[in-house]
Write a protein that holds these residues in place. Structure first.
Motif, mmCIF file in Angstrom:
data_model
loop_
_atom_site.group_PDB
_atom_site.id
_atom_site.type_symbol
_atom_site.label_atom_id
_atom_site.label_comp_id
_atom_site.label_asym_id
_atom_site.label_seq_id
_atom_site.Cartn_x
_atom_site.Cartn_y
_atom_site.Cartn_z
ATOM 1 N N ASN A 78 -10.710 11.777 11.605
ATOM 2 C CA ASN A 78 -10.752 12.473 10.245
ATOM 3 C C ASN A 78 -11.664 12.576 10.203
ATOM 4 O O ASN A 78 -12.353 13.918 9.304
ATOM 5 N N VAL A 79 -13.059 12.022 9.793
ATOM 6 C CA VAL A 79 -14.020 11.999 9.947
ATOM 7 C C VAL A 79 -15.196 13.510 10.479
ATOM 8 O O VAL A 79 -16.029 14.516 9.785
ATOM 9 N N MET A 84 0.668 10.097 13.003
ATOM 10 C CA MET A 84 1.968 10.154 11.562
ATOM 11 C C MET A 84 3.485 10.600 12.370
ATOM 12 O O MET A 84 3.841 10.080 11.661
ATOM 13 N N PHE A 88 3.930 19.202 14.677
ATOM 14 C CA PHE A 88 4.323 18.254 13.219
ATOM 15 C C PHE A 88 4.410 20.033 12.421
ATOM 16 O O PHE A 88 5.562 19.477 11.251
ATOM 17 N N HIS A 89 4.302 21.293 12.915
ATOM 18 C CA HIS A 89 4.711 22.105 12.535
ATOM 19 C C HIS A 89 5.764 22.607 12.489
ATOM 20 O O HIS A 89 6.705 22.506 12.429
ATOM 21 N N THR A 128 -8.183 19.566 8.492
ATOM 22 C CA THR A 128 -7.043 18.543 8.307
ATOM 23 C C THR A 128 -6.200 17.695 8.937
ATOM 24 O O THR A 128 -5.535 19.033 9.643
ATOM 25 N N VAL A 129 -5.634 16.741 9.787
ATOM 26 C CA VAL A 129 -5.481 16.540 10.801
ATOM 27 C C VAL A 129 -3.928 15.448 10.400
ATOM 28 O O VAL A 129 -4.265 14.753 9.339
ATOM 29 N N PRO A 130 -3.404 15.238 10.881
ATOM 30 C CA PRO A 130 -1.803 14.068 10.710
ATOM 31 C C PRO A 130 -2.386 13.290 11.586
ATOM 32 O O PRO A 130 -1.515 12.252 12.051
ATOM 33 N N ILE A 131 -3.812 12.572 10.663
ATOM 34 C CA ILE A 131 -3.867 11.313 10.587
ATOM 35 C C ILE A 131 -4.581 10.713 10.029
ATOM 36 O O ILE A 131 -4.983 11.053 9.177
ATOM 37 N N GLU A 132 -4.417 8.861 9.632
ATOM 38 C CA GLU A 132 -5.079 8.497 8.883
ATOM 39 C C GLU A 132 -5.765 6.838 9.985
ATOM 40 O O GLU A 132 -5.378 7.091 10.808
ATOM 41 N N THR A 133 -6.564 6.937 9.418
ATOM 42 C CA THR A 133 -7.878 5.872 9.836
ATOM 43 C C THR A 133 -7.666 4.639 9.419
ATOM 44 O O THR A 133 -7.445 4.374 8.721
ATOM 45 N N THR A 163 7.843 10.025 9.839
ATOM 46 C CA THR A 163 6.326 9.726 9.147
ATOM 47 C C THR A 163 5.826 8.242 8.784
ATOM 48 O O THR A 163 6.075 7.397 8.899
ATOM 49 N N LYS A 164 4.569 8.599 9.105
ATOM 50 C CA LYS A 164 3.727 7.031 8.537
ATOM 51 C C LYS A 164 4.190 6.243 8.880
ATOM 52 O O LYS A 164 4.457 4.642 8.456
ATOM 53 N N ASN A 214 -6.027 2.546 4.486
ATOM 54 C CA ASN A 214 -6.495 3.024 5.428
ATOM 55 C C ASN A 214 -8.007 2.570 4.838
ATOM 56 O O ASN A 214 -9.009 1.575 4.075
ATOM 57 N N TYR A 268 0.401 -0.971 0.397
ATOM 58 C CA TYR A 268 0.004 0.059 0.318
ATOM 59 C C TYR A 268 0.633 0.904 -0.352
ATOM 60 O O TYR A 268 1.835 0.755 0.536
ATOM 61 N N GLU A 307 -13.125 17.083 9.590
ATOM 62 C CA GLU A 307 -13.616 17.251 8.392
ATOM 63 C C GLU A 307 -14.824 18.707 8.106
ATOM 64 O O GLU A 307 -14.973 18.853 7.734
ATOM 65 N N SER A 365 -8.632 10.993 4.754
ATOM 66 C CA SER A 365 -8.703 10.392 5.329
ATOM 67 C C SER A 365 -9.616 9.888 5.078
ATOM 68 O O SER A 365 -10.441 9.403 5.936
ATOM 69 N N TYR A 401 2.337 15.436 6.276
ATOM 70 C CA TYR A 401 1.198 14.389 7.154
ATOM 71 C C TYR A 401 0.112 14.910 7.647
ATOM 72 O O TYR A 401 -0.304 13.895 7.797
ATOM 73 N N ASN A 402 -0.422 15.921 7.234
ATOM 74 C CA ASN A 402 -2.252 16.325 7.244
ATOM 75 C C ASN A 402 -2.646 14.794 6.123
ATOM 76 O O ASN A 402 -2.445 15.754 4.585
ATOM 77 N N ARG A 456 -10.987 3.193 -3.900
ATOM 78 C CA ARG A 456 -11.826 2.405 -2.855
ATOM 79 C C ARG A 456 -12.572 2.479 -2.142
ATOM 80 O O ARG A 456 -11.919 3.344 -2.452
ATOM 81 N N ASP A 463 3.677 20.801 5.268
ATOM 82 C CA ASP A 463 3.003 20.300 6.128
ATOM 83 C C ASP A 463 1.672 19.123 6.027
ATOM 84 O O ASP A 463 1.562 18.099 6.087
#
Lengths: 88, 334
Positions: free
Chosen positions: B158-159, B260, B316-317, B167-172, B329-330, B218, A19, B162, A48, A44-45, A71, A40
């Motif tokens: 994240n939801v 992140m 993060f900044h 926007t946040v330094p996050i993935e779900t 990151t990630k 994700n 992925y 929005e 999702s 980072y941002n 997807r 940024d």
């Protein structure tokens, strides 16, 4: 198991792929003034999204090409796959 | 360990020790000890450094050699011809686990008796922000006027962000866990595999509780995918071969905030009256009391406590990341 249609190889199992994250994130252009906020957002941002999500995958145990996949992150349904160079 | 993470977690440990008394509810807190296994000389060096950094912050840590590990968990694979031989491990004797349901029930009951309204089956559909100030929250069961909101919604950060145009330094992402059929007492520690991502402990009912990697893409689907489960259990069987004889009782998947740098965020936001608590990655449960305590302080005083000062959204900044693994990151990619 997801089944991903590689535009080069056809339908393959998910465990042939790795992925690569959100495909809509764009690296700021070289040799131009880049604000900290732009960096940024690139590094980072992430949005999702819940729902249709455009993302990168690499067919790492196949043709090793990067591809783009659309997807649904809530149902895992895959709508479309294209080559990395194409728009999705 | 970064000082910010170490001191925050140790503060949480103190709260865990008296949680059953504070909540008047048995959360079955069990400080049985955790062993992180090492599978190379290099990893032993890293664990020695990590153990020293823990001890400098007043946290117990013991570096075990191969023989000492074997005495504690003889069921692990100590044979000669294995891919990831056990060189030793780092043990935190005071660490452990608790019954997760009891913690949720205990908190809910005590909060309710103190006058907190818990509204279930009620979806947040939007926010009212006027002039940079939070004014209200819209829900599927009506609107509520507010002065302050604490946004603490792991898996949906994240939801909801929005809906606030953030926007946040996050993935779900999706994380699975599983339990085996119950067996007689065999393992009285929590053990993690050092050559991959796998943890195991035994519940009071006798089930082996196991888990490891994220599914890796994700996801908001609260169900797991088989390839990841197979990968995780392969690691488990490499570490403790007897697991291959057990039948699986249940597996489940939950969604979580992957930040992140692998560390959480407890902070104010650019919107006045809106406070953010998110990005717990794999480690939210252990942090429960410390997370709640510092978040309550941040909301009530409108400023961060020194314990969560490091968990800023702004890091993060500014580049003050709390990157415990040194992966950048990630962190979910590894």
């Amino acid at each position: 198991m997801l089944h991903i249609k590689c535009p080069h190889c056809g339908m393959r199992s998910q465990n042939e792929f790795s992925y690569g994250g959100d495909a809509t994130v764009k690296r700021p252009e070289l040799n131009k003034e880049v604000s900290d906020q732009d960096w940024d957002n690139f590094v980072y941002n992430r949005k999702s999204l819940r729902g249709k999500h455009k993302e990168l995958w690499q067919h790492i145990s196949g043709c090793r090409q990067w591809i783009k996949v659309e997807r649904d992150t809530a149902t895992h349904e895959i709508f479309k796959t294209v080559k990395a160079s194409e728009d999705i | 360990m970064h000082d910010d993470n170490a001191l925050f977690s140790e503060f949480g440990m103190d709260l865990w020790r008296k949680m059953s008394q504070d909540l008047n509810y048995n959360v079955m807190f069990s400080p049985r000890g955790i062993i992180n296994l090492a599978h190379s000389d290099a990893q032993m060096n890293v664990f020695a450094r990590r153990g020293n950094s823990m001890r400098l912050n007043g946290i117990d840590a013991v570096l075990l050699n191969r023989e000492e590990v074997k005495e504690i968990i003889p069921m692990a694979d100590f044979s000669d011809n294995v891919r990831f031989p056990i060189f030793g491990g780092l043990m935190q004797p005071s660490a452990g686990t608790a019954r997760h349901d009891a913690v949720a029930w205990g908190y809910a009951r005590q909060a309710d008796s103190m006058g907190v309204d818990i509204i279930q089956n009620c979806e947040v559909t939007g926010f009212d922000v006027v002039g940079g100030k939070i004014q209200g929250v819209r829900t599927s069961r009506g609107d509520i006027k507010v002065k302050k909101i604490g946004l603490c919604v792991a898996g949906s950060t994240n939801v909801l962000a929005e809906k606030l145009n953030m926007t946040v330094p996050i993935e779900t992402h999706l994380l699975q866990a599983c339990v085996s059929e119950p067996v007689k007492p065999v393992l009285d520690k929590v053990v993690t595999f050092g050559a991959g991502h796998f943890y195991i402990s035994q519940s009071d009912k006798g089930e082996m509780v196991m888990g490891g990697d994220l599914d890796g893409y994700n996801s908001y689907a609260q169900r797991g995918n088989l390839p990841t489960l197979q990968h995780v259990l392969t690691e488990g069987i490499a570490m403790m071969p007897f697991l291959s004889k057990l039948k699986m009782l249940r597996t489940w998947g939950g969604i979580m905030d992957m930040s992140m740098d692998g560390s959480p965020i407890i902070d104010k936001t650019h919107i006045e009256g809106l406070y953010l608590n998110c990005g717990w990655c794999y480690g939210g449960f252990k942090a429960t009391p410390a997370s709640g305590w510092t978040f309550a302080h941040t909301i009530a005083q409108d400023r961060v406590h020194k314990l969560n000062a490091g968990y800023s959204l702004n890091r993060f900044h500014t580049g003050h990341l709390l990157d415990e693994k040194g992966l950048g990151t990630k962190t979910w990619i590894s």
